[in-house]
Scaffold this active site. Sequence first.
Site, PDB file in Angstrom:
ATOM      1  N   MET A   1     -12.301   4.324  -0.443  1.00  0.00           N
ATOM      2  CA  MET A   1     -12.658   4.483   0.725  1.00  0.00           C
ATOM      3  C   MET A   1     -13.451   6.007   0.876  1.00  0.00           C
ATOM      4  O   MET A   1     -12.904   6.945   1.303  1.00  0.00           O
ATOM      5  CB  MET A   1     -11.891   4.455   1.886  1.00  0.00           C
ATOM      6  CG  MET A   1     -11.196   3.248   2.256  1.00  0.00           C
ATOM      7  SD  MET A   1      -9.737   3.119   3.172  1.00  0.00           S
ATOM      8  CE  MET A   1      -8.582   3.224   1.693  1.00  0.00           C
ATOM      9  N   SER A  21       2.820  -0.547   6.147  1.00  0.00           N
ATOM     10  CA  SER A  21       3.937  -0.213   6.836  1.00  0.00           C
ATOM     11  C   SER A  21       5.012  -1.190   6.872  1.00  0.00           C
ATOM     12  O   SER A  21       6.277  -1.104   7.037  1.00  0.00           O
ATOM     13  CB  SER A  21       3.349  -0.032   8.227  1.00  0.00           C
ATOM     14  OG  SER A  21       2.502  -0.968   8.446  1.00  0.00           O
ATOM     15  N   GLY A  72      -0.628   1.389   9.555  1.00  0.00           N
ATOM     16  CA  GLY A  72       0.034   1.026  10.632  1.00  0.00           C
ATOM     17  C   GLY A  72      -0.788   0.690  11.978  1.00  0.00           C
ATOM     18  O   GLY A  72      -0.466   0.608  13.196  1.00  0.00           O
ATOM     19  N   SER A  97       0.908  -1.170  -0.056  1.00  0.00           N
ATOM     20  CA  SER A  97      -0.063  -0.113   0.035  1.00  0.00           C
ATOM     21  C   SER A  97       0.878   1.265   0.025  1.00  0.00           C
ATOM     22  O   SER A  97       1.545   1.493   0.993  1.00  0.00           O
ATOM     23  CB  SER A  97      -0.968  -0.010   1.244  1.00  0.00           C
ATOM     24  OG  SER A  97      -1.519   1.279   1.430  1.00  0.00           O
ATOM     25  N   ASP A 109      -6.617  -6.960   4.315  1.00  0.00           N
ATOM     26  CA  ASP A 109      -6.018  -5.436   4.035  1.00  0.00           C
ATOM     27  C   ASP A 109      -5.716  -4.825   5.523  1.00  0.00           C
ATOM     28  O   ASP A 109      -7.068  -4.522   6.136  1.00  0.00           O
ATOM     29  CB  ASP A 109      -6.461  -4.583   3.496  1.00  0.00           C
ATOM     30  CG  ASP A 109      -6.062  -3.180   3.006  1.00  0.00           C
ATOM     31  OD1 ASP A 109      -5.201  -2.826   3.424  1.00  0.00           O
ATOM     32  OD2 ASP A 109      -6.707  -2.187   2.456  1.00  0.00           O
ATOM     33  N   MET A 160      -8.799   7.955   0.162  1.00  0.00           N
ATOM     34  CA  MET A 160      -9.688   8.256   1.390  1.00  0.00           C
ATOM     35  C   MET A 160     -10.145   9.676   1.291  1.00  0.00           C
ATOM     36  O   MET A 160      -9.481  10.806   0.723  1.00  0.00           O
ATOM     37  CB  MET A 160      -8.897   8.221   2.667  1.00  0.00           C
ATOM     38  CG  MET A 160      -8.305   6.968   2.964  1.00  0.00           C
ATOM     39  SD  MET A 160      -7.506   6.945   4.494  1.00  0.00           S
ATOM     40  CE  MET A 160      -6.585   5.270   4.306  1.00  0.00           C
ATOM     41  N   ASP A 202      -4.584   3.518  -1.700  1.00  0.00           N
ATOM     42  CA  ASP A 202      -5.711   3.726  -0.932  1.00  0.00           C
ATOM     43  C   ASP A 202      -6.195   5.250  -1.261  1.00  0.00           C
ATOM     44  O   ASP A 202      -5.610   6.129  -0.840  1.00  0.00           O
ATOM     45  CB  ASP A 202      -5.171   3.757   0.653  1.00  0.00           C
ATOM     46  CG  ASP A 202      -5.063   2.235   1.087  1.00  0.00           C
ATOM     47  OD1 ASP A 202      -6.158   1.639   0.951  1.00  0.00           O
ATOM     48  OD2 ASP A 202      -3.791   1.873   1.320  1.00  0.00           O
TER      49      ASP A 202
HETATM   50  C1  DX5 Z   1      -6.175   1.343   5.699  1.00  0.00           C
HETATM   51  C2  DX5 Z   1      -5.770   0.904   4.369  1.00  0.00           C
HETATM   52  C3  DX5 Z   1      -4.739  -0.076   4.087  1.00  0.00           C
HETATM   53  C4  DX5 Z   1      -3.288   0.452   4.963  1.00  0.00           C
HETATM   54  C5  DX5 Z   1      -2.644  -1.037   5.113  1.00  0.00           C
HETATM   55  O1  DX5 Z   1      -7.449   2.067   5.538  1.00  0.00           O
HETATM   56  O2  DX5 Z   1      -6.800   0.469   3.378  1.00  0.00           O
HETATM   57  O3  DX5 Z   1      -4.440  -0.289   2.884  1.00  0.00           O
HETATM   58  O4  DX5 Z   1      -2.503   1.401   4.275  1.00  0.00           O
HETATM   59  O5  DX5 Z   1      -1.552  -0.457   5.853  1.00  0.00           O
HETATM   60  P1  DX5 Z   1      -0.615  -1.427   6.856  1.00  0.00           P
HETATM   61  O6  DX5 Z   1      -0.187  -2.586   6.304  1.00  0.00           O
HETATM   62  O7  DX5 Z   1       0.204  -0.326   7.652  1.00  0.00           O
HETATM   63  O8  DX5 Z   1      -1.710  -1.772   7.914  1.00  0.00           O
HETATM   64 ZN    ZN Z   2      -6.493  -0.475   1.518  1.00  0.00          ZN
END
Ligand code: DX5
Ligand code: ZN
Length: 234
Positions: free
Chosen positions: A74, A208, A151, A14, A185, A43, A41
């Site tokens: 999202m 992360s 994270g 990601s 995810d 948002m 991602d």
């Molecule tokens: C959270 C995202 C994920 C996130 C994963 O809303 O959809 O894709 O970036 O990150 P890690 O692997 O750090 O949990």
């Molecule tokens: Zn994601």
Amino acid sequence: MSKPYQHPVRIAPSILSADFARLGEEVRAIEKAGAALVHFDVMDNHYVPNLTIGPLVCEAIRPHVSIPIDVHLMVEPVDALIPLFARAGANIITFHPEATRHVDRTLQLIRDHGCLAGIALNPASPLDWMDHVMDRLDMVLLMSVNPGFGGQAFIPSTLPKLQAARARIAAHMAAGGQAISLEVDGGVKTDNIGQIIAAGADTCVAGSAVFGAPDTDGGYRTVMAALHRAALAA
Ligand code: DX5
Ligand code: ZN
């Protein structure tokens, strides 16, 4: 560019955790390190309390990689962004079903724009969202954290949920249905990816865990290899 090596378990780094000032280099580095997909991602500070990147950034990274771009929306509402991401070079588009009014129509809209379509289910969202749209799905994304931030810690109840989702997909495919990929995810690390794959996921997002490694001396390659090894060790 050297050829990325292929692996049965797909890891989708990601870019939420990448260095945004060097995004082109970052996506080239993960492709070289064995990434199967670029997880993107999106948002909107409405569906989730954070704001990230949109179609312009997708278009900007597109020429830097040949692997598919896996867009995780999202956002609410969903439909208006689909043509924009398709035009920007997205290959897979997933959305949260409760964020759109007509789930079946949104899935069809994604396919009509030439992309693979999927639904993303939050930790508390039931798998029943898959009912009645199995034939429209190319991917199911199970969130193993609440969406909005990288994270966070993996939520363990995702493991039995993955098993149940895998069983539904297997039954669908055994009855002659199309292949559906099962992606997880959030909070994926070398110490839990084995259990995640054993529970039925075929694609793991890792933000992360990958971009937290320094990309000097092949840091991404080392962490990607460790994830692949741990995934298969289960
Ligand atoms: C959270 C995202 C994920 C996130 C994963 O809303 O959809 O894709 O970036 O990150 P890690 O692997 O750090 O949990
Ligand atoms: Zn994601």
